[in-house]
Design a protein around this motif. Sequence first.
Motif, PDB file in Angstrom:
ATOM      1  N   ALA A  26       4.280   4.525  47.669  1.00 27.70           N
ATOM      2  CA  ALA A  26       4.503   5.524  46.608  1.00 27.70           C
ATOM      3  C   ALA A  26       3.748   5.137  45.342  1.00 27.70           C
ATOM      4  O   ALA A  26       2.947   5.923  44.817  1.00 27.70           O
ATOM      5  CB  ALA A  26       6.010   5.648  46.331  1.00 27.70           C
ATOM      6  N   GLY A  27       3.967   3.919  44.858  1.00 26.18           N
ATOM      7  CA  GLY A  27       3.332   3.497  43.612  1.00 26.18           C
ATOM      8  C   GLY A  27       1.817   3.403  43.718  1.00 26.18           C
ATOM      9  O   GLY A  27       1.095   3.686  42.746  1.00 26.18           O
ATOM     10  N   LEU A  28       1.323   3.030  44.889  1.00 22.73           N
ATOM     11  CA  LEU A  28      -0.131   2.897  45.049  1.00 22.73           C
ATOM     12  C   LEU A  28      -0.819   4.261  45.049  1.00 22.73           C
ATOM     13  O   LEU A  28      -1.848   4.452  44.400  1.00 22.73           O
ATOM     14  CB  LEU A  28      -0.457   2.130  46.339  1.00 22.73           C
ATOM     15  CG  LEU A  28      -0.116   0.639  46.303  1.00 22.73           C
ATOM     16  CD1 LEU A  28      -0.211   0.019  47.697  1.00 22.73           C
ATOM     17  CD2 LEU A  28      -1.038  -0.120  45.337  1.00 22.73           C
ATOM     18  N   TRP A  29      -0.240   5.233  45.771  1.00 26.01           N
ATOM     19  CA  TRP A  29      -0.833   6.581  45.736  1.00 26.01           C
ATOM     20  C   TRP A  29      -0.781   7.138  44.307  1.00 26.01           C
ATOM     21  O   TRP A  29      -1.732   7.759  43.825  1.00 26.01           O
ATOM     22  CB  TRP A  29      -0.107   7.549  46.670  1.00 26.01           C
ATOM     23  CG  TRP A  29      -0.689   7.704  48.042  1.00 26.01           C
ATOM     24  CD1 TRP A  29      -0.055   7.457  49.221  1.00 26.01           C
ATOM     25  CD2 TRP A  29      -2.012   8.173  48.403  1.00 26.01           C
ATOM     26  NE1 TRP A  29      -0.892   7.739  50.282  1.00 26.01           N
ATOM     27  CE2 TRP A  29      -2.094   8.183  49.808  1.00 26.01           C
ATOM     28  CE3 TRP A  29      -3.131   8.581  47.669  1.00 26.01           C
ATOM     29  CZ2 TRP A  29      -3.244   8.582  50.505  1.00 26.01           C
ATOM     30  CZ3 TRP A  29      -4.285   8.978  48.363  1.00 26.01           C
ATOM     31  CH2 TRP A  29      -4.335   8.979  49.758  1.00 26.01           C
ATOM     32  N   LEU A  30       0.348   6.906  43.642  1.00 24.74           N
ATOM     33  CA  LEU A  30       0.485   7.445  42.280  1.00 24.74           C
ATOM     34  C   LEU A  30      -0.561   6.815  41.353  1.00 24.74           C
ATOM     35  O   LEU A  30      -1.165   7.498  40.522  1.00 24.74           O
ATOM     36  CB  LEU A  30       1.904   7.198  41.750  1.00 24.74           C
ATOM     37  CG  LEU A  30       2.180   7.743  40.348  1.00 24.74           C
ATOM     38  CD1 LEU A  30       1.923   9.252  40.264  1.00 24.74           C
ATOM     39  CD2 LEU A  30       3.612   7.432  39.907  1.00 24.74           C
ATOM     40  N   THR A  31      -0.788   5.519  41.516  1.00 23.99           N
ATOM     41  CA  THR A  31      -1.791   4.849  40.683  1.00 23.99           C
ATOM     42  C   THR A  31      -3.172   5.484  40.885  1.00 23.99           C
ATOM     43  O   THR A  31      -3.866   5.828  39.917  1.00 23.99           O
ATOM     44  CB  THR A  31      -1.867   3.344  41.045  1.00 23.99           C
ATOM     45  OG1 THR A  31      -0.569   2.780  40.881  1.00 23.99           O
ATOM     46  CG2 THR A  31      -2.854   2.612  40.161  1.00 23.99           C
ATOM     47  N   VAL A  32      -3.541   5.640  42.157  1.00 22.38           N
ATOM     48  CA  VAL A  32      -4.879   6.179  42.451  1.00 22.38           C
ATOM     49  C   VAL A  32      -5.003   7.616  41.940  1.00 22.38           C
ATOM     50  O   VAL A  32      -5.991   7.980  41.289  1.00 22.38           O
ATOM     51  CB  VAL A  32      -5.161   6.083  43.971  1.00 22.38           C
ATOM     52  CG1 VAL A  32      -6.387   6.897  44.352  1.00 22.38           C
ATOM     53  CG2 VAL A  32      -5.336   4.621  44.375  1.00 22.38           C
ATOM     54  N   LYS A  33      -3.970   8.426  42.183  1.00 18.18           N
ATOM     55  CA  LYS A  33      -4.048   9.836  41.778  1.00 18.18           C
ATOM     56  C   LYS A  33      -4.055   9.977  40.260  1.00 18.18           C
ATOM     57  O   LYS A  33      -4.781  10.804  39.705  1.00 18.18           O
ATOM     58  CB  LYS A  33      -2.853  10.603  42.354  1.00 18.18           C
ATOM     59  CG  LYS A  33      -2.828  10.674  43.862  1.00 18.18           C
ATOM     60  CD  LYS A  33      -3.704  11.801  44.327  1.00 18.18           C
ATOM     61  CE  LYS A  33      -3.564  12.029  45.817  1.00 18.18           C
ATOM     62  NZ  LYS A  33      -4.005  13.358  46.212  1.00 18.18           N
ATOM     63  N   ALA A  34      -3.226   9.171  39.588  1.00 14.25           N
ATOM     64  CA  ALA A  34      -3.158   9.271  38.121  1.00 14.25           C
ATOM     65  C   ALA A  34      -4.469   8.793  37.507  1.00 14.25           C
ATOM     66  O   ALA A  34      -4.992   9.401  36.553  1.00 14.25           O
ATOM     67  CB  ALA A  34      -1.988   8.442  37.591  1.00 14.25           C
ATOM     68  N   HIS A 214       4.352   7.532  29.793  1.00 12.05           N
ATOM     69  CA  HIS A 214       5.377   7.832  30.805  1.00 12.05           C
ATOM     70  C   HIS A 214       5.596   6.570  31.635  1.00 12.05           C
ATOM     71  O   HIS A 214       4.685   5.744  31.760  1.00 12.05           O
ATOM     72  CB  HIS A 214       4.930   8.948  31.749  1.00 12.05           C
ATOM     73  CG  HIS A 214       5.004  10.317  31.150  1.00 12.05           C
ATOM     74  ND1 HIS A 214       4.042  10.813  30.299  1.00 12.05           N
ATOM     75  CD2 HIS A 214       5.932  11.299  31.281  1.00 12.05           C
ATOM     76  CE1 HIS A 214       4.376  12.044  29.937  1.00 12.05           C
ATOM     77  NE2 HIS A 214       5.524  12.367  30.520  1.00 12.05           N
ATOM     78  N   VAL A 215       6.759   6.460  32.234  1.00  6.33           N
ATOM     79  CA  VAL A 215       6.988   5.388  33.205  1.00  6.33           C
ATOM     80  C   VAL A 215       7.484   6.031  34.497  1.00  6.33           C
ATOM     81  O   VAL A 215       8.336   6.924  34.466  1.00  6.33           O
ATOM     82  CB  VAL A 215       7.991   4.320  32.687  1.00  6.33           C
ATOM     83  CG1 VAL A 215       9.350   4.906  32.361  1.00  6.33           C
ATOM     84  CG2 VAL A 215       8.150   3.179  33.699  1.00  6.33           C
ATOM     85  N   ALA A 216       6.909   5.596  35.640  1.00  4.50           N
ATOM     86  CA  ALA A 216       7.333   6.123  36.944  1.00  4.50           C
ATOM     87  C   ALA A 216       8.030   5.011  37.717  1.00  4.50           C
ATOM     88  O   ALA A 216       7.462   3.924  37.899  1.00  4.50           O
ATOM     89  CB  ALA A 216       6.135   6.638  37.723  1.00  4.50           C
ATOM     90  N   LEU A 217       9.238   5.294  38.151  1.00  4.26           N
ATOM     91  CA  LEU A 217      10.023   4.315  38.903  1.00  4.26           C
ATOM     92  C   LEU A 217       9.772   4.565  40.387  1.00  4.26           C
ATOM     93  O   LEU A 217      10.393   5.432  41.009  1.00  4.26           O
ATOM     94  CB  LEU A 217      11.495   4.435  38.518  1.00  4.26           C
ATOM     95  CG  LEU A 217      11.709   4.280  36.999  1.00  4.26           C
ATOM     96  CD1 LEU A 217      13.144   4.563  36.600  1.00  4.26           C
ATOM     97  CD2 LEU A 217      11.269   2.891  36.535  1.00  4.26           C
ATOM     98  N   ALA A 218       8.808   3.826  40.921  1.00  2.00           N
ATOM     99  CA  ALA A 218       8.382   3.995  42.314  1.00  2.00           C
ATOM    100  C   ALA A 218       8.662   2.708  43.074  1.00  2.00           C
ATOM    101  O   ALA A 218       7.905   2.338  43.973  1.00  2.00           O
ATOM    102  CB  ALA A 218       6.892   4.339  42.351  1.00  2.00           C
ATOM    103  N   ASN A 219       9.724   2.017  42.676  1.00  2.00           N
ATOM    104  CA  ASN A 219       9.998   0.700  43.253  1.00  2.00           C
ATOM    105  C   ASN A 219      11.014   0.758  44.381  1.00  2.00           C
ATOM    106  O   ASN A 219      11.923  -0.065  44.458  1.00  2.00           O
ATOM    107  CB  ASN A 219      10.394  -0.306  42.163  1.00  2.00           C
ATOM    108  CG  ASN A 219      11.513   0.165  41.261  1.00  2.00           C
ATOM    109  OD1 ASN A 219      11.501   1.310  40.827  1.00  2.00           O
ATOM    110  ND2 ASN A 219      12.472  -0.690  40.965  1.00  2.00           N
ATOM    111  N   GLY A 220      10.843   1.741  45.270  1.00  2.00           N
ATOM    112  CA  GLY A 220      11.620   1.797  46.510  1.00  2.00           C
ATOM    113  C   GLY A 220      13.115   1.802  46.264  1.00  2.00           C
ATOM    114  O   GLY A 220      13.617   2.541  45.407  1.00  2.00           O
TER     115      GLY A 220
END
Length: 394
Positions: A26-34, A214-220
């Motif tokens: 989740a966090g890796l896709w979000l990083t790349v897309k953002a 913003h902060v995204a909580l993508a830590n499973g």
Amino acid sequence: MGVADSGVVRGGQAAPDLLIAGAGVAGLWLTVKAARAGLSVMLVEPGTPGCGASGGFLGALMPHSPERWNGKKDFQFRALVDLEDEIARLESDTGAYCGYRRVGRILPLTSERGRAEAIERTADARANWGPRFSYEVNHTPDRSGWPDMLRAPHGVVCETLSARLSPPGLIGALLSRLAVMPNVELRLGAAVVGIAHHAHEARLSDGSSVSYGHVALANGVGAFALVERAAGLPAGSLGGGVKGQAALLDAGASPDLPLVYDDGVYVIVHENGHVAIGSTSERDFDDPSGTDDQLDEIVKRARKLCPLIKHAPVLRRWAGVRPRAVGTDPMLGSVPGAPGVLAMTGGFKISFGIAHRMADCLVAAITGMEGPETPLSFAVDHHAAKAARKAAAG
Ligand SMILES: Cc1cc2nc3c(=O)[nH]c(=O)nc-3n(C[C@H](O)[C@H](O)[C@H](O)COP(=O)(O)OP(=O)(O)OC[C@H]3O[C@@H](n4cnc5c(N)ncnc54)[C@H](O)[C@@H]3O)c2cc1C
């Protein structure tokens, strides 16, 4: 917002537009897309990227069943369709290989009732999946390519939408991509431990603080506690973890064989002929990463189902804890009462097929650019309402 415009200055330091907790799928896709959208991103991970639930080897990309269509099924369907191009782009950008192939899936039918229901679903699949993918009931499993399939006395469903990928391949490709993005900072060895949302500031486990847009909580699984605290909800109310165990077999199987799914058992052939088998679903467990006789039972059932792997040696046994939200659907979007805080978790058994689209939704929410619609049932509010009903019911 372009890269040049990004990086709000807070307290004299350039704050990332987006701080992301957790370097799983989740966090890796979000990083790349953002980062592709021009945001400056800081990704914070206490362990090694992919060390959580995303560290397994199954990689099944299987749709929900096509009847009783709803927002979640539509979201997942579109995500599974798009993923093929997303992977092709990622591979072309990085030269990495994700082991993706749309091999389809077979589901053995073990009762006449199951067969009748499957036949009814063929019309739902035509209506909801469109003409590109098929969902058919066949009398024998022979056409699937799997020899000697024993447990299919009432035939098999063959569908052509399912695919698979290599989880380590995808995680590696996403990491390669973000490593060369100038607007990404990967901060390893630190966890997000607190959020002061009024100040737009996160506290990290190494004692430092990071200001953010913003902060995204993508830590499973860990995201639920942070979201609960940010929203002022009771601890443990929004979700938790469901442990799964899996095994990898050295089978030399043909990589174009379809996935097999039977009553909780998955069999997935990967490009190198290795066969991944899963999974248990355990709500109560003491050891989140240990494997035991419950996995032996799954392997036994898989060997019975697919005699091709009857004697294949086990290469690896693995367990992880999947994030599952209280409302059962994924949890995605703004955290109520905490401006700038976003949730991205709860992918449970389908994260590898939908994380890229979840990321698109959050990037659209942050930038105001066009993006996919987030199903209402994914909203934190929706999950909080479910939690409140559960608590009221005792
Ligand atoms: C046995 C098994 C089989 C599975 N099979 C499939 C499958 O075939 N197909 C499929 O789509 N899905 C499958 N899943 C589910 C899938 O693996 C998960 O849904 C997915 O990996 C969840 O990804 P995530 O990024 O949300 O969480 P994770 O992968 O758990 O990542 C969370 C990350 O956050 C980090 N972290 C934790 N706390 C903090 C903090 N405070 N601050 C910063 N970082 C933090 C962790 O170290 C971790 O790296 C399976 C899961 C299991 C266990």
